[in-house]
Design an enzyme around this catalytic site. Sequence first.
Site, mmCIF file in Angstrom:
data_model
loop_
_atom_site.group_PDB
_atom_site.id
_atom_site.type_symbol
_atom_site.label_atom_id
_atom_site.label_comp_id
_atom_site.label_asym_id
_atom_site.label_seq_id
_atom_site.Cartn_x
_atom_site.Cartn_y
_atom_site.Cartn_z
ATOM 1 N N ASP A 17 -9.574 -5.394 13.084
ATOM 2 C CA ASP A 17 -10.174 -4.997 11.802
ATOM 3 C C ASP A 17 -9.864 -3.534 11.481
ATOM 4 O O ASP A 17 -9.737 -2.706 12.383
ATOM 5 C CB ASP A 17 -11.694 -5.222 11.872
ATOM 6 C CG ASP A 17 -12.312 -5.333 10.488
ATOM 7 O OD1 ASP A 17 -11.570 -5.310 9.481
ATOM 8 O OD2 ASP A 17 -13.548 -5.450 10.419
ATOM 9 N N ASN A 19 -7.330 -2.475 9.187
ATOM 10 C CA ASN A 19 -5.959 -2.159 8.742
ATOM 11 C C ASN A 19 -5.954 -1.556 7.340
ATOM 12 O O ASN A 19 -5.230 -0.584 7.076
ATOM 13 C CB ASN A 19 -5.101 -3.434 8.688
ATOM 14 C CG ASN A 19 -4.838 -4.026 10.053
ATOM 15 O OD1 ASN A 19 -5.033 -3.367 11.064
ATOM 16 N ND2 ASN A 19 -4.396 -5.273 10.080
ATOM 17 N N TRP A 22 -7.345 1.973 7.375
ATOM 18 C CA TRP A 22 -6.354 2.858 8.034
ATOM 19 C C TRP A 22 -5.305 3.292 7.008
ATOM 20 O O TRP A 22 -4.951 4.470 6.923
ATOM 21 C CB TRP A 22 -5.681 2.096 9.177
ATOM 22 C CG TRP A 22 -4.639 2.861 9.936
ATOM 23 C CD1 TRP A 22 -4.839 3.606 11.064
ATOM 24 C CD2 TRP A 22 -3.227 2.945 9.642
ATOM 25 N NE1 TRP A 22 -3.657 4.154 11.492
ATOM 26 C CE2 TRP A 22 -2.646 3.763 10.632
ATOM 27 C CE3 TRP A 22 -2.418 2.411 8.651
ATOM 28 C CZ2 TRP A 22 -1.285 4.071 10.660
ATOM 29 C CZ3 TRP A 22 -1.063 2.707 8.660
ATOM 30 C CH2 TRP A 22 -0.512 3.529 9.664
ATOM 31 N N ARG A 30 -2.615 -1.199 1.266
ATOM 32 C CA ARG A 30 -3.264 -1.952 2.355
ATOM 33 C C ARG A 30 -2.245 -2.660 3.239
ATOM 34 O O ARG A 30 -2.402 -2.758 4.452
ATOM 35 C CB ARG A 30 -4.196 -3.023 1.763
ATOM 36 C CG ARG A 30 -5.402 -2.498 1.060
ATOM 37 C CD ARG A 30 -6.210 -3.644 0.444
ATOM 38 N NE ARG A 30 -6.533 -4.672 1.419
ATOM 39 C CZ ARG A 30 -7.509 -4.544 2.319
ATOM 40 N NH1 ARG A 30 -8.245 -3.462 2.353
ATOM 41 N NH2 ARG A 30 -7.747 -5.511 3.186
ATOM 42 N N SER A 62 -8.099 -15.400 9.043
ATOM 43 C CA SER A 62 -9.155 -16.407 9.003
ATOM 44 C C SER A 62 -8.922 -17.341 7.819
ATOM 45 O O SER A 62 -8.201 -16.994 6.873
ATOM 46 C CB SER A 62 -10.521 -15.731 8.864
ATOM 47 O OG SER A 62 -10.640 -15.155 7.585
ATOM 48 N N THR A 63 -9.556 -18.502 7.866
ATOM 49 C CA THR A 63 -9.460 -19.435 6.722
ATOM 50 C C THR A 63 -9.929 -18.718 5.453
ATOM 51 O O THR A 63 -9.348 -18.898 4.384
ATOM 52 C CB THR A 63 -10.338 -20.684 6.990
ATOM 53 O OG1 THR A 63 -11.163 -20.453 8.130
ATOM 54 C CG2 THR A 63 -9.515 -21.893 7.265
ATOM 55 N N ASN A 65 -9.586 -15.645 4.734
ATOM 56 C CA ASN A 65 -8.621 -14.633 4.273
ATOM 57 C C ASN A 65 -7.720 -15.155 3.148
ATOM 58 O O ASN A 65 -7.104 -14.370 2.429
ATOM 59 C CB ASN A 65 -7.746 -14.120 5.421
ATOM 60 C CG ASN A 65 -8.475 -13.179 6.367
ATOM 61 O OD1 ASN A 65 -8.134 -13.080 7.538
ATOM 62 N ND2 ASN A 65 -9.487 -12.465 5.876
ATOM 63 N N ARG A 68 -8.258 -13.577 -0.299
ATOM 64 C CA ARG A 68 -7.813 -12.213 -0.656
ATOM 65 C C ARG A 68 -6.810 -12.288 -1.810
ATOM 66 O O ARG A 68 -6.275 -13.356 -2.090
ATOM 67 C CB ARG A 68 -7.172 -11.562 0.563
ATOM 68 C CG ARG A 68 -8.205 -11.284 1.629
ATOM 69 C CD ARG A 68 -7.704 -10.310 2.656
ATOM 70 N NE ARG A 68 -8.791 -9.994 3.556
ATOM 71 C CZ ARG A 68 -8.790 -8.974 4.399
ATOM 72 N NH1 ARG A 68 -7.761 -8.166 4.470
ATOM 73 N NH2 ARG A 68 -9.816 -8.753 5.186
ATOM 74 N N SER A 186 -18.008 -12.855 12.699
ATOM 75 C CA SER A 186 -17.174 -13.402 11.611
ATOM 76 C C SER A 186 -16.447 -14.704 11.976
ATOM 77 O O SER A 186 -15.256 -14.852 11.694
ATOM 78 C CB SER A 186 -16.160 -12.359 11.139
ATOM 79 O OG SER A 186 -16.817 -11.213 10.650
HETATM 80 C C1 FPP Z 1 -8.229 -6.907 9.030
HETATM 81 O O1 FPP Z 1 -8.065 -5.683 8.390
HETATM 82 C C2 FPP Z 1 -6.969 -7.505 9.299
HETATM 83 C C3 FPP Z 1 -6.487 -8.687 8.807
HETATM 84 C C4 FPP Z 1 -7.177 -9.570 7.868
HETATM 85 C C5 FPP Z 1 -5.193 -9.156 9.215
HETATM 86 C C6 FPP Z 1 -4.816 -8.819 10.613
HETATM 87 C C7 FPP Z 1 -3.390 -8.828 10.681
HETATM 88 C C8 FPP Z 1 -2.606 -8.027 11.431
HETATM 89 C C9 FPP Z 1 -3.061 -7.042 12.407
HETATM 90 C C10 FPP Z 1 -1.158 -8.120 11.283
HETATM 91 C C11 FPP Z 1 -0.590 -9.354 11.814
HETATM 92 C C12 FPP Z 1 -1.061 -9.706 13.109
HETATM 93 C C13 FPP Z 1 -0.680 -10.749 13.865
HETATM 94 C C14 FPP Z 1 -1.461 -11.079 15.048
HETATM 95 C C15 FPP Z 1 0.471 -11.589 13.571
HETATM 96 P P1 FPP Z 1 -8.661 -5.541 6.945
HETATM 97 O O2 FPP Z 1 -7.579 -5.814 5.959
HETATM 98 O O3 FPP Z 1 -9.860 -6.409 6.817
HETATM 99 O O4 FPP Z 1 -9.051 -4.037 6.939
HETATM 100 P P2 FPP Z 1 -10.253 -3.376 6.121
HETATM 101 O O5 FPP Z 1 -11.517 -4.012 6.652
HETATM 102 O O6 FPP Z 1 -10.136 -1.939 6.454
HETATM 103 O O7 FPP Z 1 -10.014 -3.674 4.679
#
Ligand code: FPP
Length: 232
Positions: A17, A19, A22, A30, A62-63, A65, A68, A186
């Site tokens: 979580d 990304n 960051w 994003r 996740s399902t 996701n 988004r 979650s």
């Molecule tokens: C959560 O960060 C991350 C995700 C929904 C996707 C995770 C994906 C990766 C790390 C890249 C691909 C990975 C693999 C294993 C193939 P967020 O977008 O919810 O961050 P935020 O909460 O800061 O918005």
Amino acid sequence: MNNENIKIPNHVGIILDGNGRWAKARGLKRTAGHLAGYENLLKLSKYVLTRGTKYLSVFAFSTENFNRPQEEVDYLMDLFIKGFNRDRGYFNKENIKVVFSGRRDRLSDKVLAAMDQMMEETKDNTLGTLNICLNYGGRAEIIDAVNKIINSNEKNITEETFKKYLYNDLPDIDFMIRTSGEVRISNFMLWQLSYAELYFPECYFPDFNEIEYDKALEEYTSRNRRFGGLNK
Ligand code: FPP
């Protein structure tokens, strides 16, 4: 803490979580955060499994996701295709077996082909297993297992027989980490998390490096796991 006294969990789970935050903190889109997260996962999975952990499960998508913005979903799907196709060699070189957990519906043929080829080409690797949860939901995994059982000849279900119907044959998770300071499960691996120790570092996933992981292991080592029994 002295390295020799560090306890190594057999199965680690990570909710990747932060990304998006960051990237935002750096004035980036994003999607740049997802790319950085993916690159970090390559390094971190090698580190976690080299330190002796046998199973690492990560929540990639996740399902939910799918709700988004389309642009972000498309980016992630493209990252899965390009990343898995590019990195089969990496996982083979590091002797890591890659498996996937989740439903196959809603994933494109290209994503499914990249996943299948990754599983096929890494299936004999022995350092440890990276389980990537993709189009995954913990309740859905349990429901899918129940439906498989209904269609089987199984008569008397125990926890051990039930487990065989989950997406993959994995042991319980010992230690679950969710980065970015959010304190939630979650819908991640609900069956396997029953007795896990939980840890919620503030750091965003792309920054969750070897030093941060070592801190996590120190925390795990300091926990007293009782599994419902008495304090030892
Ligand atoms: C959560 O960060 C991350 C995700 C929904 C996707 C995770 C994906 C990766 C790390 C890249 C691909 C990975 C693999 C294993 C193939 P967020 O977008 O919810 O961050 P935020 O909460 O800061 O918005």
